[in-house]
Design an enzyme around this catalytic site. Structure first.
Site, PDB file in Angstrom:
ATOM      1  N   LYS A 280       6.449  -1.007  -5.138  1.00  0.00           N
ATOM      2  CA  LYS A 280       7.693  -1.418  -4.484  1.00  0.00           C
ATOM      3  C   LYS A 280       7.919  -2.924  -4.591  1.00  0.00           C
ATOM      4  O   LYS A 280       9.065  -3.387  -4.665  1.00  0.00           O
ATOM      5  CB  LYS A 280       7.686  -0.971  -3.030  1.00  0.00           C
ATOM      6  CG  LYS A 280       7.698   0.551  -2.860  1.00  0.00           C
ATOM      7  CD  LYS A 280       8.911   1.183  -3.519  1.00  0.00           C
ATOM      8  CE  LYS A 280       9.031   2.663  -3.187  1.00  0.00           C
ATOM      9  NZ  LYS A 280      10.255   3.283  -3.752  1.00  0.00           N
TER      10      LYS A 280
ATOM     11  N   TYR B 261       1.186   1.799  -3.630  1.00  0.00           N
ATOM     12  CA  TYR B 261       2.574   1.951  -3.209  1.00  0.00           C
ATOM     13  C   TYR B 261       3.240   0.582  -3.049  1.00  0.00           C
ATOM     14  O   TYR B 261       4.358   0.356  -3.523  1.00  0.00           O
ATOM     15  CB  TYR B 261       2.628   2.729  -1.894  1.00  0.00           C
ATOM     16  CG  TYR B 261       4.025   3.026  -1.402  1.00  0.00           C
ATOM     17  CD1 TYR B 261       4.799   4.003  -2.023  1.00  0.00           C
ATOM     18  CD2 TYR B 261       4.557   2.344  -0.317  1.00  0.00           C
ATOM     19  CE1 TYR B 261       6.073   4.287  -1.573  1.00  0.00           C
ATOM     20  CE2 TYR B 261       5.839   2.618   0.136  1.00  0.00           C
ATOM     21  CZ  TYR B 261       6.594   3.594  -0.499  1.00  0.00           C
ATOM     22  OH  TYR B 261       7.865   3.870  -0.052  1.00  0.00           O
TER      23      TYR B 261
END
Length: 253
Positions: free
Chosen positions: A156, A152
């Protein structure tokens, strides 16, 4: 921007995306809410009802052909696209040693590749009618090393750098590209990822000692979309995180 901007919001039927659609409509703008999850789409249709200023569409942002079709169709049937918010995303809280390559690729494919595809197609449309604004949803997990966020966080962090590159490339087209890096926000995805122990850790690290509301991210998104308010901003990532990214040593509660 035009008298009545048209904003495409991916992930627009739930969480932060839903709040952004609400804010767009409240501002008197038109919205296209795109989401992959049928239950979320049905819930959004019930919540918004029938409106002339809103379209609700199913979209998998990682499906390049579907993105190309949706942007072209909305331009043709709903008017010129003036803004995009890339809010669609998935996340998992998994230690690096337990993260499979398949999971890593899946998260990057939606969060990073999907955001790129939507931004690229939106820019192709917007360059034909004076430009516009693109807002990418990053995360504080993309600017700090948060445990359990290998895939994740990488996705990002990629969004943050991609935002800078797109801002440079799209500037001559009159298109601004910025990002928002939310901290912990009360959304369905965060509730699924954060157990009681996780919430306690976050609340200890956030100076404001609370989770944010989706509406607080929506307010930042509207600011970045509105050239009258942020016209000289591009390539920036704004952390809306209760002070998390600024915090060092803090007094214990």
């Amino acid at each position: 921007m035009s008298a009545q901007p048209t904003i495409l919001v991916t992930g627009g039927a739930s969480g932060i995306g839903f709040a952004i659609v609400e804010a767009v409509l409240a501002a008197g703008w038109r919205a296209v809410a795109a989401d992959v999850e049928p239950r979320n789409l049905a819930s959004a249709r019930r919540a918004f009802g029938n409106r002339d200023d809103l379209r609700i569409e199913q979209l998998d942002v990682a499906d390049e052909d579907a993105v190309v079709w949706l942007v072209a169709n909305c331009e043709r049937e709903f008017g010129p696209l003036t803004g995009v918010v890339n809010s669609a995303g998935i996340g998992r809280n998994v230690p690096a040693l337990e993260t499979s390559a398949a999971l890593f690729r899946q998260i990057l494919n939606v969060n990073l590749v999907g955001s790129f595809i939507v931004a690229r197609e939106a820019a192709k449309a917007m360059r034909g009618h004076g430009g516009g604004g693109i807002v990418n949803l990053a995360s504080v997990s993309g600017v700090a090393g948060n445990e359990g966020r290998t895939a994740y966080g990488a996705s990002k962090g990629g969004v943050v750098v991609m935002t800078k590159v797109l801002a440079v490339e799209f500037a001559p087209l009159g298109i601004r590209v910025n990002a928002i890096a939310p901290g912990p926000i009360e959304t369905p995805m965060v509730r699924a990822m954060h157990g009681d122990a996780d919430r306690a850790v976050w609340l200890d690290r956030v100076p404001q000692r609370r989770y944010g509301a989706p509406s607080e991210i929506a307010s930042a998104a509207l600011f970045l979309l509105d050239a009258g308010k942020s016209g000289y901003m591009t390539g920036q990532t704004i952390c809306v995180d209760g002070g998390f990214s600024a915090a060092g040593m803090m007094t214990a509660r």
